[in-house]
Write a protein that holds these residues in place. Structure first.
Motif, PDB file in Angstrom:
ATOM      1  N   GLU A  86     -19.044  -4.558  11.071  1.00 56.98           N
ATOM      2  CA  GLU A  86     -18.377  -3.518  11.669  1.00 56.98           C
ATOM      3  C   GLU A  86     -16.838  -3.432  11.587  1.00 56.98           C
ATOM      4  OE1 GLU A  86     -20.500  -2.487  14.716  1.00 56.98           O
ATOM      5  OE2 GLU A  86     -21.922  -4.096  14.665  1.00 56.98           O
ATOM      6  N   VAL A  93     -13.193  -2.112  13.402  1.00 56.89           N
ATOM      7  CA  VAL A  93     -12.533  -2.009  14.679  1.00 56.89           C
ATOM      8  C   VAL A  93     -10.855  -1.512  14.446  1.00 56.89           C
ATOM      9  CG1 VAL A  93     -11.988  -3.193  16.769  1.00 56.89           C
ATOM     10  CG2 VAL A  93     -14.172  -3.400  15.663  1.00 56.89           C
ATOM     11  N   LEU A 149      -9.158  -2.112  21.869  1.00 60.94           N
ATOM     12  CA  LEU A 149      -9.890  -2.106  20.588  1.00 60.94           C
ATOM     13  C   LEU A 149     -10.724  -0.930  20.468  1.00 60.94           C
ATOM     14  CD1 LEU A 149     -10.912  -5.847  20.741  1.00 60.94           C
ATOM     15  CD2 LEU A 149      -9.313  -4.886  19.089  1.00 60.94           C
ATOM     16  N   TRP A 163     -13.874   1.142  18.313  1.00 63.82           N
ATOM     17  CA  TRP A 163     -14.882   0.881  17.119  1.00 63.82           C
ATOM     18  C   TRP A 163     -14.962   1.846  16.405  1.00 63.82           C
ATOM     19  CZ3 TRP A 163     -19.928   3.244  16.303  1.00 63.82           C
ATOM     20  CH2 TRP A 163     -20.773   2.568  15.471  1.00 63.82           C
ATOM     21  N   VAL A 204     -20.215   0.934  11.360  1.00 62.75           N
ATOM     22  CA  VAL A 204     -20.771  -0.109  11.074  1.00 62.75           C
ATOM     23  C   VAL A 204     -21.542   0.062   9.926  1.00 62.75           C
ATOM     24  CG1 VAL A 204     -22.817   0.392  12.330  1.00 62.75           C
ATOM     25  CG2 VAL A 204     -22.466  -1.906  11.958  1.00 62.75           C
ATOM     26  N   ASN A 220     -23.494   3.935  10.540  1.00 60.10           N
ATOM     27  CA  ASN A 220     -23.160   4.717  11.799  1.00 60.10           C
ATOM     28  C   ASN A 220     -21.902   4.745  12.056  1.00 60.10           C
ATOM     29  OD1 ASN A 220     -24.048   5.933  14.150  1.00 60.10           O
ATOM     30  ND2 ASN A 220     -24.439   4.183  15.230  1.00 60.10           N
ATOM     31  N   PHE A 253      -9.585  -4.277  11.804  1.00 57.03           N
ATOM     32  CA  PHE A 253     -10.528  -5.437  11.783  1.00 57.03           C
ATOM     33  C   PHE A 253     -11.731  -4.851  11.183  1.00 57.03           C
ATOM     34  CE2 PHE A 253      -7.822  -8.134  13.806  1.00 57.03           C
ATOM     35  CZ  PHE A 253      -7.220  -7.595  14.828  1.00 57.03           C
ATOM     36  N   SER A 268     -21.699  -8.797  12.513  1.00 54.68           N
ATOM     37  CA  SER A 268     -22.601  -8.624  13.693  1.00 54.68           C
ATOM     38  C   SER A 268     -24.052  -8.833  13.345  1.00 54.68           C
ATOM     39  CB  SER A 268     -22.247  -7.214  14.581  1.00 54.68           C
ATOM     40  OG  SER A 268     -22.930  -6.310  13.771  1.00 54.68           O
ATOM     41  N   ASN A 294     -26.828  -9.853  16.651  1.00 53.17           N
ATOM     42  CA  ASN A 294     -27.095  -9.611  18.076  1.00 53.17           C
ATOM     43  C   ASN A 294     -25.565  -9.145  18.733  1.00 53.17           C
ATOM     44  OD1 ASN A 294     -29.844  -9.738  17.911  1.00 53.17           O
ATOM     45  ND2 ASN A 294     -29.633 -11.958  18.090  1.00 53.17           N
ATOM     46  N   TRP A 295     -24.686  -9.909  18.346  1.00 53.01           N
ATOM     47  CA  TRP A 295     -23.311  -9.575  18.692  1.00 53.01           C
ATOM     48  C   TRP A 295     -22.210  -9.588  17.507  1.00 53.01           C
ATOM     49  CZ3 TRP A 295     -26.751 -12.834  21.290  1.00 53.01           C
ATOM     50  CH2 TRP A 295     -26.641 -14.078  20.686  1.00 53.01           C
ATOM     51  N   VAL A 296     -21.057  -9.154  17.879  1.00 57.40           N
ATOM     52  CA  VAL A 296     -20.107  -9.632  16.882  1.00 57.40           C
ATOM     53  C   VAL A 296     -19.615 -10.834  17.092  1.00 57.40           C
ATOM     54  CG1 VAL A 296     -17.909  -8.764  16.197  1.00 57.40           C
ATOM     55  CG2 VAL A 296     -19.278  -7.090  16.810  1.00 57.40           C
ATOM     56  N   ASP A 297     -19.793 -11.800  16.036  1.00 54.72           N
ATOM     57  CA  ASP A 297     -19.265 -13.129  16.015  1.00 54.72           C
ATOM     58  C   ASP A 297     -17.934 -13.423  15.227  1.00 54.72           C
ATOM     59  OD1 ASP A 297     -22.229 -14.600  14.337  1.00 54.72           O
ATOM     60  OD2 ASP A 297     -20.738 -12.946  13.823  1.00 54.72           O
ATOM     61  N   TRP A 335     -14.414 -12.341  12.908  1.00 53.99           N
ATOM     62  CA  TRP A 335     -13.633 -11.320  12.542  1.00 53.99           C
ATOM     63  C   TRP A 335     -12.903 -11.714  11.469  1.00 53.99           C
ATOM     64  CZ3 TRP A 335     -12.677  -7.072  16.247  1.00 53.99           C
ATOM     65  CH2 TRP A 335     -13.444  -7.313  17.467  1.00 53.99           C
ATOM     66  N   GLY A 336     -12.302 -10.648  10.680  1.00 52.95           N
ATOM     67  CA  GLY A 336     -11.360 -10.890   9.740  1.00 52.95           C
ATOM     68  C   GLY A 336     -10.137 -11.047  10.146  1.00 52.95           C
TER      69      GLY A 336
END
Lengths: 108, 116
Positions: free
Chosen positions: B35, B37, B45, B47, B50, B59, B95, B99, B101-104, B106-107
């Motif tokens: 993703e 952001v 933040l 979006w 992705v 998308n 960023f 992800s 199931n969720w964004v876990d 981050w850069g």
């Protein structure tokens, strides 16, 4: 798109105080797709709570999350200095994913 | 351990383009989405979009269609975001994030400054 409104925008708490912040969605969000992130100045966000109530790895047990439908909350049972940060709720129930505006938590 | 290493800060002229990179390590690159952001100074933040590195499928947030182009190189486990026709409104920290199931993860973020 689903708008997430966080309140309050800014809050301060004393050490040891119980803290609750809320996230209200403009339409219903599945609890599986509502998450919280913690961000401190100059750093990237960190996953804090996933799927409404599950603590991410390393998150202290004084944190908890709850909610359903359009109303969600994050609670700290006893405020500690390291908890000062901005917290964002995030929904991935419907595209585009959206974030709340954040709650900035400061130490009183 | 999972790491997303982003390219360094950029100072670019209005009207030009920039390409930000995000090199993944510590996991199977094609098993997770990447993703992107945007965060403006002192703001929340937003979006952007992705990409599925395995299929190349993307998308985008409608707001960023025509502005951002997401690509991924499986051979180097690197995702890219190109931003075009830059204006001062594009000045922000960008960023990348992993992800499932969720964004876990981050850069560290890439600061983009658009200025003449």
């Amino acid at each position: 798109q689903i708008v997430l409104t966080q309140s309050p925008a800014i809050m301060s708490a004393s050490l040891g105080e119980r803290v609750t912040m809320t996230c209200t969605a403009s339409s219903s969000v599945s609890s599986s797709y509502l998450h919280w992130y913690q961000q401190k100045p100059g750093s990237s966000p960190k996953l804090w709570i996933y799927s409404t109530s599950n603590l991410a790895s390393g998150v202290p047990a004084r944190f908890s999350g709850s909610g359903s439908g359009t109303s969600y909350s994050l609670t700290i049972s006893s405020m500690e200095a390291e908890d000062a940060a901005t917290y964002y709720c995030h929904q991935y129930h419907r595209s585009p994913p959206t974030f709340g505006g954040g709650t900035k938590l400061e130490i009183k | 351990q999972v790491q997303l290493q982003q390219s360094g800060a950029e100072l670019v002229r209005p009207g030009t383009s920039v390409k930000v990179s995000c090199k993944a390590s510590g996991y199977a690159f094609t098993n997770y989405l990447i993703e992107w952001v945007k965060q403006r100074p002192g703001q929340g933040l937003e979006w952007i979009g992705v990409i599925n590195p395995g299929s190349g499928g993307t998308n985008y947030n409608e707001k960023f269609k025509g502005k951002a182009t997401l690509t991924a190189d499986k051979s180097s486990s690197t995702a890219y975001m190109q931003l075009s026709s830059l204006t001062s409104d594009d000045s922000a920290v960008y960023f990348c994030a992993r992800s499932g199931n969720w964004v876990d993860y981050w850069g560290q973020g890439t600061t983009l400054t658009v200025s003449s």
